[in-house]
Design an enzyme around this catalytic site. Structure first.
Site, PDB file in Angstrom:
ATOM      1  CD  GLU A 259      -8.554  -8.572 -13.375  1.00 32.50           C
ATOM      2  OE1 GLU A 259      -9.315  -9.224 -12.627  1.00 32.50           O
ATOM      3  OE2 GLU A 259      -8.447  -8.774 -14.589  1.00 32.50           O
ATOM      4  CB  CYS A 293      -8.850 -11.644  -5.627  1.00 32.94           C
ATOM      5  SG  CYS A 293      -8.019 -12.153  -7.114  1.00 32.94           S
TER       6      CYS A 293
HETATM    7  P1  NAD Z   1      -6.000  -1.972   2.091  1.00 30.05           P
HETATM    8  O1  NAD Z   1      -7.279  -1.432   1.561  1.00 30.05           O
HETATM    9  O2  NAD Z   1      -5.456  -1.416   3.356  1.00 30.05           O
HETATM   10  O3  NAD Z   1      -4.844  -1.815   0.974  1.00 30.05           O
HETATM   11  C1  NAD Z   1      -4.942  -2.462  -0.249  1.00 30.05           C
HETATM   12  C2  NAD Z   1      -3.776  -2.063  -1.144  1.00 30.05           C
HETATM   13  O4  NAD Z   1      -4.148  -0.914  -1.888  1.00 30.05           O
HETATM   14  C3  NAD Z   1      -2.486  -1.701  -0.421  1.00 30.05           C
HETATM   15  O5  NAD Z   1      -1.401  -2.332  -1.068  1.00 30.05           O
HETATM   16  C4  NAD Z   1      -2.373  -0.201  -0.561  1.00 30.05           C
HETATM   17  O6  NAD Z   1      -1.034   0.219  -0.659  1.00 30.05           O
HETATM   18  C5  NAD Z   1      -3.117   0.048  -1.851  1.00 30.05           C
HETATM   19  N1  NAD Z   1      -3.748   1.377  -1.922  1.00 30.05           N
HETATM   20  C6  NAD Z   1      -4.450   1.975  -0.954  1.00 30.05           C
HETATM   21  N2  NAD Z   1      -4.900   3.178  -1.373  1.00 30.05           N
HETATM   22  C7  NAD Z   1      -4.443   3.337  -2.646  1.00 30.05           C
HETATM   23  C8  NAD Z   1      -4.581   4.359  -3.634  1.00 30.05           C
HETATM   24  N3  NAD Z   1      -5.327   5.464  -3.420  1.00 30.05           N
HETATM   25  N4  NAD Z   1      -3.970   4.191  -4.833  1.00 30.05           N
HETATM   26  C9  NAD Z   1      -3.265   3.069  -5.093  1.00 30.05           C
HETATM   27  N5  NAD Z   1      -3.129   2.056  -4.211  1.00 30.05           N
HETATM   28  C10 NAD Z   1      -3.705   2.199  -2.999  1.00 30.05           C
HETATM   29  O7  NAD Z   1      -6.237  -3.526   2.257  1.00 30.05           O
HETATM   30  P2  NAD Z   1      -5.230  -4.670   2.614  1.00 30.05           P
HETATM   31  O8  NAD Z   1      -5.514  -5.172   3.975  1.00 30.05           O
HETATM   32  O9  NAD Z   1      -3.826  -4.325   2.269  1.00 30.05           O
HETATM   33  O10 NAD Z   1      -5.690  -5.751   1.555  1.00 30.05           O
HETATM   34  C11 NAD Z   1      -6.909  -6.438   1.714  1.00 30.05           C
HETATM   35  C12 NAD Z   1      -7.909  -6.054   0.690  1.00 30.05           C
HETATM   36  O11 NAD Z   1      -7.255  -5.768  -0.528  1.00 30.05           O
HETATM   37  C13 NAD Z   1      -8.834  -7.220   0.462  1.00 30.05           C
HETATM   38  O12 NAD Z   1     -10.137  -6.855   0.784  1.00 30.05           O
HETATM   39  C14 NAD Z   1      -8.701  -7.567  -0.994  1.00 30.05           C
HETATM   40  O13 NAD Z   1      -9.926  -7.483  -1.669  1.00 30.05           O
HETATM   41  C15 NAD Z   1      -7.834  -6.517  -1.586  1.00 30.05           C
HETATM   42  N6  NAD Z   1      -6.796  -7.115  -2.415  1.00 30.05           N
HETATM   43  C16 NAD Z   1      -7.189  -7.679  -3.570  1.00 30.05           C
HETATM   44  C17 NAD Z   1      -6.267  -8.259  -4.402  1.00 30.05           C
HETATM   45  C18 NAD Z   1      -6.694  -8.882  -5.699  1.00 30.05           C
HETATM   46  O14 NAD Z   1      -5.962  -9.701  -6.218  1.00 30.05           O
HETATM   47  N7  NAD Z   1      -7.831  -8.482  -6.274  1.00 30.05           N
HETATM   48  C19 NAD Z   1      -4.930  -8.270  -4.041  1.00 30.05           C
HETATM   49  C20 NAD Z   1      -4.538  -7.679  -2.844  1.00 30.05           C
HETATM   50  C21 NAD Z   1      -5.499  -7.085  -2.027  1.00 30.05           C
END
Ligand code: NAD
Length: 489
Positions: A259, A293
């Site tokens: 997702e 999202c």
């Molecule tokens: P980010 O890329 O810095 O981190 C996103 C999240 O992914 C963090 O919680 C991080 O801990 C986790 N993560 C990072 N590398 C990982 C790995 N290798 N394995 C597992 N988890 C990992 O971005 P951010 O600023 O925290 O969030 C913004 C972005 O995240 C947005 O572009 C958005 O699309 C996405 N996001 C999407 C949803 C959703 O509901 N689809 C929810 C939260 C964030």
């Protein structure tokens, strides 16, 4: 923490812990601090799992699977129902802690928890309807059966934007299907997931069926996905991380559900009620400070209505009350962490350099806390990065359009395909755009997504697999075929 904050938060913040095989573990050697995004003060300490903890969690999930897979759907349903009741009883405490570590307004946090309970009750009902089928055979002496069985131990990675409800969706689908789970919640906002595990334990979930780990995300995900015990990976988060995890799952032949992010287009036709539509869209845009999202992000407004829409929308965005999530009357809280504030400023600076006009916002607010002003960009925005990159914050870009085919082409031009919205009084526009928009979900003339009984999921870079709806268990079930002749030949 200042005195006034202590008055605001009479109850202590959640005690954060690992949860492995029914045991709570707070004594890990490594860990990290958790911060309040409104004050930037440390509010808790999150223990990290070491390799022995990961092994123990996987072993517990495997042991528990042997029992849970054979537990009747009736009993699994009872456990989920008790879980939902416990969540409702403790909703206020969970919500207060979500305000503290995630930042959203208290009303939104409460709504998230209560709505998650709705998901739990729905999954409790639906898991009793996981049916197989009998296929008519070519020989009357042969019986052919299709059975759907839980795949085994699953790992799930859940995000910080809806820390409770996103975890609830995965947990209910996995447990309802008869799988067991190792869950890594969001280190940025962990309290809700700890509360979730406690509520399930109190609901009578057998030890080992749900295990909770915290740590450095890339280290934990690489270790968990590669382990032979794990049969399924579920992730909600960014496209970049989703692609990494899906590739890892593919290398180890694990099923996955992804997702991921979106960049939801909103098509507003001139025949819509422009004022009502602009005000409703501002509310949706600023829900959870835009960190959603399916948040509307690319606004395409038919040219005759463009100026009016921008005026009303901008006024609604500007007059939104921003503040600390549990202060009276606050409609939008801080962003969850500093990364999002920097991302907002970078997108705004780029858009202005590319010729866009700032209608409101465009700056951070307050000296402390991750507050960013509700922001509207209009005019010449088409070349700006914000039209291609998901803002995931309180930022909206509004552009005019002149033709139906042109706006559909623009809406479909990105690799994402999660949510899309259309506002029109024309049945022809509604039907045509709903059919042609490249998105896993299309909502026409309202915001009707993410209900427990309806499937939620994307196309293309927004991922694959559905959560919710009768599809919800599909990713957690394996289809097997059994054929039986009536007697030995
Ligand atoms: P980010 O890329 O810095 O981190 C996103 C999240 O992914 C963090 O919680 C991080 O801990 C986790 N993560 C990072 N590398 C990982 C790995 N290798 N394995 C597992 N988890 C990992 O971005 P951010 O600023 O925290 O969030 C913004 C972005 O995240 C947005 O572009 C958005 O699309 C996405 N996001 C999407 C949803 C959703 O509901 N689809 C929810 C939260 C964030």
């Amino acid at each position: 923490m200042s005195t006034s904050e202590r008055v605001r938060h009479p109850s202590p913040y959640e005690t954060l812990a690992l949860f492995i095989d029914g045991q709570w573990k707070t004594d890990a050697r490594e860990g990290e601090e958790v911060f309040d995004p409104a004050t930037e003060h440390a509010i808790g300490w999150l223990p990290h799992a070491d390799d022995a903890d990961v092994s123990a969690a996987l072993a517990a999930a495997q042991r528990a699977f042997a029992q849970w897979r054979d537990t009747s759907a009736y009993e699994r349903s009872r456990v989920l129902r008790r879980f939902g009741e416990r969540v409702l009883e403790t909703a206020a405490d969970i919500a207060v802690n979500v305000v503290r570590d995630q930042g959203k307004p208290l009303d939104e946090a409460l709504a998230e928890v209560r709505f998650a309970a709705d998901h739990i009750f729905w999954h409790a009902e639906e898991c009793r309807r996981i049916y197989g089928r009998e296929i008519p055979s070519r020989d009357v002496r042969v019986q052919q059966r299709v059975v759907r069985e839980p795949v085994g131990v699953c790992v799930a990675f859940t995000p910080w934007n809806f820390p409770f409800s996103q975890a609830v969706r995965k947990v209910c689908a996995a447990l309802g299907a008869g799988c067991t789970l190792v869950l890594k919640g969001p280190e940025e906002a962990p309290s809700a997931v700890v509360a979730l595990a406690r509520a399930l334990q109190e609901a009578g979930l057998p030890d080992g069926c749900l295990n909770l780990l915290w740590g450095r995300p890339p280290v934990l995900s690489a270790r968990l996905i590669a382990d032979d015990v794990v049969r399924k990976v579920s992730f909600t988060g960014s496209v970049d991380v989703g692609k990494q995890l899906a590739a890892l799952a593919g290398r180890h032949m694990k099923r996955s559900t992804m997702e991921l992010g979106g960049h939801a287009p909103v098509l507003v036709f001139a025949d819509a009620d422009i004022d009502a539509c602009a005000r409703a869209l501002a509310v949706q845009k600023l829900r959870n400070a835009g960190q959603v999202c399916i948040s509307p992000t690319r606004f395409y407004v038919e040219r005759p209505a463009y100026v009016r829409f921008v005026d009303v929308f901008t006024e609604a965005m500007r007059s939104t009350r921003v503040g600390v999530g549990d202060e009276f009357g606050v409609q939008m809280g801080p962003l969850c962490h500093a990364r999002r504030v920097h991302a907002m400023q970078s997108l705004v600076d780029d858009a202005l350099a590319q010729g866009a006009t700032l209608a409101t916002g465009g700056t951070r607010l307050r000296e402390r806390g991750h507050f960013y002003a509700p922001t509207v960009l209009c005019g010449d925005v088409s070349r700006a990065r914000v039209m291609r990159e998901e803002p995931f914050g309180p930022l909206a870009a509004v552009v005019p359009f002149d033709s139906v085919d042109g706006v559909i082409e623009a809406a479909n031009a990105l690799p994402f395909g999660l949510a899309s919205y259309v506002f029109t009084r024309s049945a022809a526009h509604a039907q045509h755009t709903a059919r042609r928009l490249k998105a896993g979900m299309v909502s026409v003339n309202h915001f009707g997504l993410a209900l427990p009984e309806t499937p939620f999921g994307g196309l293309h870079d927004s991922g694959y697999g559905s959560e919710g709806g009768s599809e919800t268990f599909d990713g957690y079930l394996a289809t097997r075929f059994i054929t039986q002749f009536e007697s030995l030949p």
